[in-house]
Design an enzyme around this catalytic site. Structure first.
Site, short mmCIF file in Angstrom:
data_model
loop_
_atom_site.label_atom_id
_atom_site.label_comp_id
_atom_site.label_asym_id
_atom_site.label_seq_id
_atom_site.Cartn_x
_atom_site.Cartn_y
_atom_site.Cartn_z
N ASP A 54 -6.88 2.68 5.92
CA ASP A 54 -7.41 1.45 6.49
C ASP A 54 -6.41 0.31 6.23
OD1 ASP A 54 -9.07 -0.38 7.64
OD2 ASP A 54 -10.65 -0.27 6.13
N TYR A 110 -15.14 5.47 1.27
CA TYR A 110 -15.92 5.07 2.45
C TYR A 110 -17.05 6.05 2.73
CZ TYR A 110 -12.41 1.56 3.76
OH TYR A 110 -11.58 0.47 3.79
N LYS A 141 -2.67 8.56 -5.09
CA LYS A 141 -2.60 8.04 -6.46
C LYS A 141 -3.13 9.13 -7.39
CE LYS A 141 -1.52 4.34 -8.08
NZ LYS A 141 -0.15 3.99 -8.59
N ASP A 147 1.56 3.20 -3.69
CA ASP A 147 2.16 1.87 -3.92
C ASP A 147 3.65 1.90 -3.57
OD1 ASP A 147 2.10 3.65 -6.05
OD2 ASP A 147 2.13 2.11 -7.60
#
Ligand code: NAD
Length: 356
Positions: A248, A124, A191, A224
């Site tokens: 988000d 972002y 991640k 995840d």
């Protein structure tokens, strides 16, 4: 003394929920001097930018803003007003609580989750290369030269910076938040196994900070897997600490777990300024029809009252929300009722007055 607060009604359902929130907050008896500042698509047509400097100047004066949602038109060449505000005022911490509320049916045992989202970096950051542009072509050549990577000619590219400095302050913020609020634990999502040099920085920096905060339980997991736990046993989670994009997404998941976007408040905090806003967007599908649930913005107002050291007033707003939801007669259609935004606001204000 009256609190000077910048009020940005926003667009779509923004003006409706902002008006409702103003009624409820004023019922607490706390005095406000609202500096109402328009921003968004309509302003872009009149003033050539969706976020005029006067809006930022107002927040720099007041230091606190209450903001309705603002539509982000796709492909106009303008940065999202929401992202721009967070970056220009360095509101590096987004805090989004999701707590089960009385009278709201959900699929899980009572939950009390808080997503803490880094708010200025990651995908972002606004580092965008448009497909087919000369800049994208130069970037492609540079990446080929630097790393031997072949980026397809027809690819657009978004860059993901995550810094040690940016991570350290959000991690320290999360530990302080957990300690002050006597929270059970922090779960960090990443991640780093795939994105070694961005999420890898987030994880490694957080693990260093953890050593300095041994009194707070801390666990890191791949995002995840964290998403799976949110769907499967969300009651095992408490504070969730994540980079911008995951935050988000996961804060909307958490909102859904406790009854939907209409109930989820948010705070964007920096060292100097604070902007309080609901997690939801401008909901063009229901705008202007009196259907919008005002609770997310009202609870954002309660977060703002706490920030302004008006603890009792904030408590009165929280109690009023719980009572109106539990009673269920003046609630909006997203909660299974047929009340309007205004009706719900009036019921909330009446409850606030009865507890003051
Ligand atoms: P949205 O949150 O506006 O709406 C998603 C769904 O939730 C819709 O069905 C909507 O009707 C419902 N909903 C949202 N708030 C509600 C409320 N208070 N009461 C009842 N129902 C509610 O998400 P979207 O449709 O993806 O986004 C619309 C616009 O808002 C986009 O331009 C997006 O970029 C923008 N947006 C702004 C913010 C912000 O201002 N901080 C945040 C998210 C999205």
């Amino acid at each position: 003394m009256a609190h000077l607060v910048t009020l940005i009604p926003g667009d779509g359902i923004g003006p409706e929920v902002a008006h409702a929130t103003r009624i409820v907050l004023e019922a607490t008896g706390v005095e406000f001097r609202w500096d109402v500042q328009e921003a968004g698509a309509a302003v872009m047509e009149r003033e050539g930018t969706p976020l005029p400097e006067r809006v930022l100047a107002s927040i720099r004066r007041s230091r606190a803003a209450l903001k309705g949602p603002i539509t982000t038109p796709v492909g106009t060449g303008f940065r999202s007003v929401n992202v721009a505000l967070r970056q220009d005022l360095d509101l590096f911490a987004a805090v989004r609580p999701s707590r089960s509320l009385p009278g709201v049916r959900t699929h899980h045992p009572p939950l009390d989750l808080v997503v803490i989202r880094e708010n200025t970096e990651d995908l972002y950051a606004g580092i965008e290369f448009e497909v087919g542009s000369p800049q994208a072509a130069r970037l492609r050549d540079l990446l080929q030269e630097l790393d031997g990577v072949q980026v397809p000619q027809d690819a657009g590219v978004t860059v993901k910076p995550i810094s040690v400095t940016g991570t350290r302050r959000i991690v320290q913020f999360a530990f302080d938040f957990a300690r002050r609020g006597r929270r059970r634990n922090i779960t960090l999502g990443h991640k780093a196994n795939i994105m070694w040099y961005s999420d890898g920085v987030f994880l490694a920096t957080a693990l260093q900070e953890r050593a300095a905060n041994p009194d707070v339980d801390f666990l890191a997991m791949e995002v995840d897997e964290l998403a799976m736990w949110l769907a499967w046993e969300p009651e095992t989670l408490d504070v969730i600490l994540v980079p911008n994009l995951y935050g988000d997404i996961l804060s909307d998941v958490c909102a859904g777990l406790v009854g939907g976007l209409g109930l989820a408040p948010g705070a964007n905090l920096g060292w100097e300024y604070a902007v309080f806003e609901p997690a939801h967007g401008s909901a063009p599908d229901i705008a202007g029809r009196g259907l919008a649930d005002p609770v997310a913005m009202v609870l954002s107002g309660a977060l703002m009252l706490r920030h302004l050291s008006e603890q009792d007033a904030a408590g009165a707003v929280d109690v009023a929300v719980a009572r109106v939801l539990a009673e269920g007669t003046h609630v909006t259609p997203d909660l299974g009722g047929n009340g309007s935004t205004d009706e719900m606001a009036k019921a909330l204000a009446t409850q606030v007055r009865s507890t003051r």
